[in-house]
Design an enzyme around this catalytic site. Structure first.
Site, mmCIF file in Angstrom:
data_model
loop_
_atom_site.group_PDB
_atom_site.id
_atom_site.type_symbol
_atom_site.label_atom_id
_atom_site.label_comp_id
_atom_site.label_asym_id
_atom_site.label_seq_id
_atom_site.Cartn_x
_atom_site.Cartn_y
_atom_site.Cartn_z
ATOM 1 N N GLU A 273 38.354 31.844 27.383
ATOM 2 C CA GLU A 273 39.353 32.741 27.961
ATOM 3 C C GLU A 273 40.202 33.387 26.852
ATOM 4 O OE1 GLU A 273 39.919 34.316 30.475
ATOM 5 O OE2 GLU A 273 42.033 34.809 30.387
ATOM 6 N N ASN B 32 36.879 55.959 47.075
ATOM 7 C CA ASN B 32 36.637 54.856 46.131
ATOM 8 C C ASN B 32 35.283 54.258 46.475
ATOM 9 O OD1 ASN B 32 39.225 55.287 45.296
ATOM 10 N ND2 ASN B 32 40.045 53.344 46.052
ATOM 11 N N GLY B 33 34.543 53.822 45.475
ATOM 12 C CA GLY B 33 33.234 53.217 45.738
ATOM 13 C C GLY B 33 32.123 54.098 45.180
ATOM 14 N N CYS C 285 39.323 53.200 40.968
ATOM 15 C CA CYS C 285 39.956 54.327 41.662
ATOM 16 C C CYS C 285 41.071 53.852 42.595
ATOM 17 C CB CYS C 285 38.931 55.040 42.525
ATOM 18 S SG CYS C 285 37.433 55.483 41.672
ATOM 19 N N ARG D 61 45.522 50.111 37.730
ATOM 20 C CA ARG D 61 44.134 49.775 38.043
ATOM 21 C C ARG D 61 43.158 50.411 37.068
ATOM 22 N NH1 ARG D 61 43.871 47.973 43.546
ATOM 23 N NH2 ARG D 61 41.663 48.453 43.605
ATOM 24 N N LYS E 250 40.625 37.343 26.174
ATOM 25 C CA LYS E 250 41.945 37.984 26.169
ATOM 26 C C LYS E 250 42.122 38.800 24.901
ATOM 27 C CE LYS E 250 42.950 37.802 29.213
ATOM 28 N NZ LYS E 250 42.685 37.446 30.571
ATOM 29 N N HIS F 25 24.919 24.093 14.867
ATOM 30 C CA HIS F 25 23.625 24.602 15.338
ATOM 31 C C HIS F 25 23.524 26.117 15.156
ATOM 32 C CE1 HIS F 25 22.687 20.655 16.839
ATOM 33 N NE2 HIS F 25 23.831 20.631 17.510
ATOM 34 N N LYS G 58 41.545 47.218 36.731
ATOM 35 C CA LYS G 58 42.106 45.973 37.263
ATOM 36 C C LYS G 58 41.175 45.318 38.281
ATOM 37 C CE LYS G 58 45.142 42.748 37.720
ATOM 38 N NZ LYS G 58 45.040 41.719 36.675
ATOM 39 N N TRP H 130 38.123 56.828 38.586
ATOM 40 C CA TRP H 130 37.472 56.095 37.496
ATOM 41 C C TRP H 130 36.027 56.579 37.528
ATOM 42 C CZ3 TRP H 130 38.463 52.278 33.865
ATOM 43 C CH2 TRP H 130 37.371 51.538 33.410
ATOM 44 N N GLU I 258 39.891 41.964 24.910
ATOM 45 C CA GLU I 258 40.317 42.959 25.899
ATOM 46 C C GLU I 258 41.513 43.786 25.435
ATOM 47 O OE1 GLU I 258 39.782 41.602 30.399
ATOM 48 O OE2 GLU I 258 40.927 40.178 29.212
HETATM 49 C C1 F6R Z 1 40.304 39.707 32.356
HETATM 50 C C2 F6R Z 1 40.190 40.282 33.662
HETATM 51 C C3 F6R Z 1 38.835 40.390 34.292
HETATM 52 C C4 F6R Z 1 38.911 39.845 35.709
HETATM 53 C C5 F6R Z 1 37.567 40.042 36.437
HETATM 54 C C6 F6R Z 1 37.592 39.437 37.830
HETATM 55 O O1 F6R Z 1 41.605 39.707 31.879
HETATM 56 O O2 F6R Z 1 41.172 40.642 34.246
HETATM 57 O O3 F6R Z 1 37.880 39.733 33.535
HETATM 58 O O4 F6R Z 1 39.225 38.489 35.627
HETATM 59 O O5 F6R Z 1 37.280 41.400 36.541
HETATM 60 O O6 F6R Z 1 38.625 39.955 38.593
HETATM 61 P P1 F6R Z 1 39.164 39.213 39.871
HETATM 62 O O7 F6R Z 1 39.795 37.964 39.429
HETATM 63 O O8 F6R Z 1 40.133 40.185 40.499
HETATM 64 O O9 F6R Z 1 37.980 38.946 40.748
#
Ligand code: F6R
Length: 605
Positions: A482, A101-102, A2, A27, A486, A505, A600, A75, A489
């Site tokens: 990673e 928010n929250g 949010c 976000r 990526k 294995h 985000k 959200w 996502e």
């Molecule tokens: C992946 C991504 C998420 C964040 C995770 C932690 O591309 O963006 O997996 O890495 O939510 O977020 P931060 O780094 O803001 O604590």
């Protein structure tokens, strides 16, 4: 997650708020709304809508003018995305408006009590409970009404409250969800993220948990939820408003991938000490005596930051010879881990607001541990909660998926590992070697990004895959993790990452022509072992894309990456795979900057 924006001043508020909401779109959200008033008005005017900010904009009536207002992107947590559940929420008399928010943990209990008292609810949200509680307070001042209502609340919040009878002010409060005040000339702003403010002011005050504030057009004051005044000196935000623009790229993800050489240059700037072949990390507050006493390093983060932490742990072990490992903060906080006074705990977070990381830090500090932050957003909750730390200086990252911040975080870990190493047993010549490697990174990143067309072609092929396997061994394994994250996502293609050493294995059973494998094959002491894994895959007719320092005979295609020092190689090897994920998603027509179901910063559990 949010987003909140608010304004009080002399300007026409609705366009300002809508612009602020647009800046928070990155976000992730499912609905949006705005409520406004002005000193001469007698009531509140509100519009809200499920969907994008542009859907909300389309619903704003012609005569929707005012000079004070609050707005929100939601959200969904309690109740599905809908017009009714969008914020702001009003009380029965349309006098109190709240954006939040929250999550309010005891919302259902409070709702049941309010319903028993005759209150009618218009939404399924937890936030509406707060609106009614404020409306029912008989305290004289708005601040006291909000304070009284918050006393009933268990959970997290960043809130902004507007009241028709107190239309010279906005009251805000923070507990676990960011609230930032923006100080202007005879006008004030409030937001959950500086992104919504920086085009208007760079002077900000970040509230702490348990803090509230009243903003008026020409004045603001901060105080605790108990009522005692707090000092709130504004600080200047370094990030420019332009950093939030797309700068000629089609997506933020693309822009941020291509910003990486500059970003890495920034994280290195002013930190290298050639005289002693080490680095200075100003915010670390760890003298040599204390650094020598560290017996273990435990790195905690989520998602991409966790993967950067995995790379960091390996660098710390290799360069400083301190046992180190990384763990998802979301797991760590629930497993009653043994907290050891000789361990250095490191919390990693781009946003500095991820609730799982923050909760882990708070738990560690409660148990007396020393916690460092490796954080991108200056002044964020984790940065402030940590005892000391290193900023990663990646600049604002707008795309929901993290790219440049991942790379900068791994470089920041390289600096930390070198620093700890040189205090312990890393030799001068090894220090020099690592420094030379770090200095090479920006140019090598540029070199790699020049291969975009080659990667784009490959992505077109991979876009047809239903699933993909990513493998890597030791230094290559976190890179595989990673890269797999990526890809899933942004493209929504199923991807799995496995240590190359574990292939036989189990996962070897999956290999067939329809399952492409991406293999991370650095030129290090494990090269032959990795080649053997490629042979095993090839023998089963698996298709292979290698990311390596030299052409791999068994691979169908090799993306050749510039070689750096062995310890620093993982920093570079993920970059072509960011481009692969990007172009695969593009070929599939995905919403790259805002992948479905993702946000985000994850400021809720
Ligand atoms: C992946 C991504 C998420 C964040 C995770 C932690 O591309 O963006 O997996 O890495 O939510 O977020 P931060 O780094 O803001 O604590």
């Amino acid at each position: 997650m949010c987003g909140i924006v608010g304004y009080i001043g002399k300007r026409d508020v609705a366009p300002l708020l809508l612009e602020g909401l647009q800046r928070l779109e990155y976000r992730g959200y499912d609905s949006a709304g705005v409520v406004i008033t002005s000193p001469k008005a007698t009531g509140l005017k509100m519009v809200k809508a499920k969907g994008r900010v542009r859907d909300l904009e389309a619903r704003v009536p012609k005569r929707f003018t005012g000079t004070t207002g609050i707005a929100h992107t939601r959200w969904a947590t309690h109740g599905a995305p809908s017009d009714e559940n969008a914020h702001p929420h009003l009380d029965g008399e349309n006098k109190v408006a709240v954006v939040h928010n929250g999550i309010i943990d005891n919302a259902s209990e409070l709702r049941a009590k309010l319903i028993a008292d005759g209150v009618e609810f218009r939404s399924e949200t937890d936030t509406e409970v707060l609106t009614h509680l404020i409306a029912r307070s008989t305290a004289e001042k708005l601040e006291d009404r909000v304070r009284e209502a918050l006393r009933h609340i268990e959970g997290t919040y960043g809130i902004a409250v507007l009241h028709a009878d107190f239309n010279d002010r906005i009251v805000v409060a923070r507990n676990g969800s960011p609230v930032v005040l923006g100080i202007g000339e005879k006008e004030m702003f409030v937001a959950s993220d500086v992104a919504a403010l920086v085009s208007h002011t760079r002077q900000v005050v970040t509230l702490d948990d348990g803090e509230m504030a009243t903003i008026k057009a020409d004045d603001y004051r901060t105080y605790t939820t108990e009522g005692s005044r707090t000092s709130a000196e504004p600080t200047t935000v370094e990030w420019e408003a332009e950093s939030y623009d797309m700068g000629g790229h089609d997506t933020y993800m693309h822009k941020e991938i291509f910003e990486q050489a500059d970003a890495v240059d920034r994280v290195l700037r002013g930190r290298i000490d050639d005289r002693f072949s080490t680095v200075h990390l100003g915010g670390l507050n760890l003298d040599a005596h204390d650094a020598r006493k560290v017996r273990r390093v435990k790195i905690l983060g989520c998602g991409t930051s966790y993967h950067a932490g995995m790379i960091g742990a390996q660098m710390i072990e290799e360069l400083a010879r301190i046992p180190a490992d990384a763990e998802p903060a979301s797991e760590f906080r629930y497993r009653n881990a043994v907290v050891d006074p000789d361990t250095l705990y490191v919390a990693v977070s781009q946003s500095g607001e991820t609730y799982d990381v923050l909760a882990a830090v708070q738990e560690l500090k409660r148990k007396g541990a020393r916690v460092f932050g490796v954080v991108n957003v200056v002044g964020s909750a984790i940065a402030r909660e940590a005892d000391a730390g290193v900023y990663v200086h990646a600049g604002p990252e707008v795309c929901v998926v993290s790219t440049k911040c991942f790379t900068n975080t791994t470089v920041a870990f390289g600096l930390l590992a070198l620093h700890l190493g040189r205090i312990r047993d890393l030799s001068v010549s090894d220090g020099k070697r690592i420094i030379a490697g770090l200095r090479q990174l920006p140019a090598q990143i540029e070199q790699m990004l020049e291969r975009e067309d080659e990667i784009k072609k490959l992505a077109q092929e991979f876009a047809e895959a239903k699933s993909m396997l990513f493998i890597g061994r030791v230094r290559g394994y976190p890179v595989a993790r990673e890269a797999s994250l990526k890809l899933k996502e942004v493209s929504y293609i199923h991807a799995e990452a496995y240590p190359a050493s574990e292939l036989k294995h189990g996962p070897l059973a999956l290999i067939e022509p329809a399952l492409p494998t991406v293999a991370i094959v650095p030129d290090d002491d494990l090269l032959e072992k990795n080649r053997a894994a490629l042979e095993e895959i090839k023998a089963r007719s698996g298709k292979i894309l290698a990311v390596a320092h030299q052409e791999q005979e068994k691979a169908d295609h090799t993306i050749v990456v510039p070689k750096n020092e062995d310890e620093l190689d993982p920093i570079l090897m993920g970059i072509p795979l960011q481009l692969l994920a990007y172009h695969t998603a593009l070929a599939l027509g995905r919403d790259i900057d805002k992948p479905r179901n993702l946000a985000k910063s994850v400021t809720v559990e």
